[in-house]
Design an enzyme around this catalytic site. Structure first.
Site, mmCIF file in Angstrom:
data_model
loop_
_atom_site.group_PDB
_atom_site.id
_atom_site.type_symbol
_atom_site.label_atom_id
_atom_site.label_comp_id
_atom_site.label_asym_id
_atom_site.label_seq_id
_atom_site.Cartn_x
_atom_site.Cartn_y
_atom_site.Cartn_z
ATOM 1 N N VAL A 1 0.831 -1.204 0.000
ATOM 2 C CA VAL A 1 0.000 0.000 0.000
ATOM 3 C C VAL A 1 0.872 1.262 0.000
ATOM 4 O O VAL A 1 0.630 2.207 -0.761
ATOM 5 C CB VAL A 1 -0.970 0.008 1.203
ATOM 6 C CG1 VAL A 1 -1.762 1.300 1.252
ATOM 7 C CG2 VAL A 1 -1.913 -1.190 1.126
ATOM 8 N N LYS B 1 -13.038 -4.244 11.126
ATOM 9 C CA LYS B 1 -13.688 -3.219 10.289
ATOM 10 C C LYS B 1 -15.092 -2.903 10.825
ATOM 11 O O LYS B 1 -15.515 -1.741 10.833
ATOM 12 C CB LYS B 1 -13.748 -3.710 8.838
ATOM 13 C CG LYS B 1 -12.363 -3.904 8.224
ATOM 14 C CD LYS B 1 -12.453 -4.668 6.909
ATOM 15 C CE LYS B 1 -11.065 -4.960 6.358
ATOM 16 N NZ LYS B 1 -11.072 -5.923 5.244
ATOM 17 N N GLY C 1 -6.012 -4.375 -2.030
ATOM 18 C CA GLY C 1 -5.187 -4.202 -3.229
ATOM 19 C C GLY C 1 -4.476 -2.860 -3.185
ATOM 20 O O GLY C 1 -4.940 -1.906 -2.562
HETATM 21 N N1 HSE Z 1 -7.331 -9.225 3.736
HETATM 22 C C1 HSE Z 1 -8.403 -8.305 3.571
HETATM 23 C C2 HSE Z 1 -9.456 -8.869 2.646
HETATM 24 C C3 HSE Z 1 -7.981 -6.988 3.011
HETATM 25 O O1 HSE Z 1 -9.302 -9.999 2.166
HETATM 26 O O2 HSE Z 1 -10.449 -8.204 2.410
HETATM 27 C C4 HSE Z 1 -7.383 -6.086 3.989
HETATM 28 O O3 HSE Z 1 -8.282 -5.777 5.003
#
Ligand code: HSE
Length: 432
Positions: free
Chosen positions: A15, A206, A304
């Site tokens: 990133v 999240k 990504g």
């Molecule tokens: N590894 C996470 C996903 C992305 O597969 O969505 C980063 O939070």
């Protein structure tokens, strides 16, 4: 002569490299739109000689993240190290020194959000974190700004791309969980250690951030329910389809009419006709319902290099705007309108129950009797045809019941002689 803001970038992984690349490539566009210059002055890395596929002047690199704090010309710290203790020290150190923070560190925010934003408020320094949830989807800014006049009634999100890829493969190819996970790793989606992707915790971090932002208090990590997708079988996918559902790892955030908040992440049967059912592969999507705006839907790539860099750059632009005109919202505005979470045992859901039972008369009555004894209603039941005398699967769909009622039901059903394996339960969401 344009005003110039110095950026200290901590971390030049996937990133970080994307942020540096796009800040450089779109420098003129950002200058025109912001009316200021953004200059990366220092980049903290672990290994200065690592090849990263981007052109970085060697004098920008340092192995000491503390150098970023010490540089008075750096006014924006971009924390992309993704560590725990060091990232926290960097963020708190930046706030103390009056440097605006941009971070994508979801685990850190979920665990230390309260401490970070107490410091941010005390020092009047914003912390921006768009990249922490759903990569390129501007969900943080939407909840914080676009929906500021709404009570958020619910958020349903597919917020882990790896698990969505695995479940999509299981639906489309009939693969087992392990086969689909191996494919996700071969395609470069799942990490070498995909534990947090498949056990629900990446999505849970999240969900905590989204719920905290929506309701103005930091949701304690022990007040949420988290279950992964590791136990979903090809049979579950197939039976769910027969019932008109598909299975997604869903983050569910809801406010009750009395203002209690529930936050949970688990595999979920959702109606095949619901818009989230068509979100496949590594894509993320969130359905947000506000009391003023009604239903909204967000879709995009949740991970990504480029989508995540896009979110980080938006936060850097936000930081540049805040440097020009100080504000009273430091990225998270605590308030007291909400503040309690529904106890886990009291959370209500619908359920799919799969029980491997002996194929003999009276078995169905025993299971139904156990559920009835706990005041749990069955909304449908089916038994795929099996060979007489052999164990068969019994599939039940349960009307609304609490987590507490269902835990007791699973324990009781598991002790019945006719039951050959611990029963499996998956929650159902009908968006009613
Ligand atoms: N590894 C996470 C996903 C992305 O597969 O969505 C980063 O939070």
């Amino acid at each position: 002569m344009l005003q110039s803001f110095g950026i200290g970038l901590a971390g030049l992984g996937n990133v970080g490299a994307g942020v540096f690349k796009h800040l450089t490539q779109n420098r003129a566009l950002l200058r025109e739109r912001l009316g200021v210059e953004l200059n990366v002055r220092k980049i903290a890395v672990r290994n200065v000689s690592k090849e990263r596929g981007i052109a970085v002047a060697p004098e920008l690199l340092t192995t000491e993240w503390q150098d970023l704090l010490a540089d008075p010309a750096i006014s924006i710290i971009v924390e992309l190290m993704g560590r725990k203790e060091e990232s926290l020290r960097l963020i708190l150190g930046a706030i103390e020194r009056g440097k605006i923070v941009v971070t994508g560190n979801k685990a850190l925010l979920a665990e230390h959000g309260r401490e970070i934003f107490e410091a941010a408020t005390r020092h009047k320094i914003p912390v921006f974190f768009e990249a922490a949830v759903a990569g390129g989807i501007p969900i943080i800014k939407s909840i914080r700004e676009a929906f500021i006049g709404n009570h958020i009634e619910s958020i349903h999100g597919i917020i882990n791309g790896t698990s969505n890829y695995i479940l999509t493969q299981m639906v489309e190819t009939g693969a087992s969980f392990n086969e689909a996970l191996a494919e996700a790793q071969a395609a470069g989606y799942a990490e070498a250690d995909p534990a947090f992707d498949v056990n629900g915790w990446d999505a849970a971090h999240k969900a905590i951030i989204l719920a905290s932002l929506a309701y103005g208090f930091w949701i304690p990590i022990d007040k949420i329910f988290v279950e992964g997708i590791e136990h979903i079988t090809a049979n579950d996918i197939c039976f769910a389809r027969k019932l008109g559902y598909t299975i997604k790892l869903l983050g569910i955030i809801k406010a009750s009419t009395s203002g209690e908040i529930e936050v949970r992440v688990h595999p979920t049967l959702i109606p095949e006709k619901h818009v989230l059912a068509s979100v496949s592969g590594v894509f993320n999507a969130l359905a947000v319902h506000g009391d003023v705006v009604g239903d909204t839907l967000f879709y995009g790539r949740g991970a990504g290099q480029d989508p995540t860099a896009s979110a980080v750059i938006a936060d850097i632009a936000e930081a540049a705007a805040a440097l020009q005109s100080p504000r009273s919202n430091y990225g998270f505005m605590p308030h007291g309108l909400y503040g309690t979470c529904t106890p886990l045992d009291k959370i209500v859901s619908e359920y799919y129950l799969r029980v491997l039972v002996e194929d003999r008369p009276g078995v169905m009555a025993q299971i139904a009797g156990t559920l009835g004894g706990l005041n749990i209603g069955i909304s449908s039941i089916f038994q795929p045809e099996g060979t007489e005398g052999e164990a068969v699967q019994l599939i039940l769909v349960i009307h609304k019941a609490t987590h507490g009622q269902m835990s007791e039901a699973l324990a009781q059903i598991g002790t019945l002689n006719c039951v050959k394996q611990p029963p499996r339960m998956i929650r159902v969401e009908n968006f009613a």
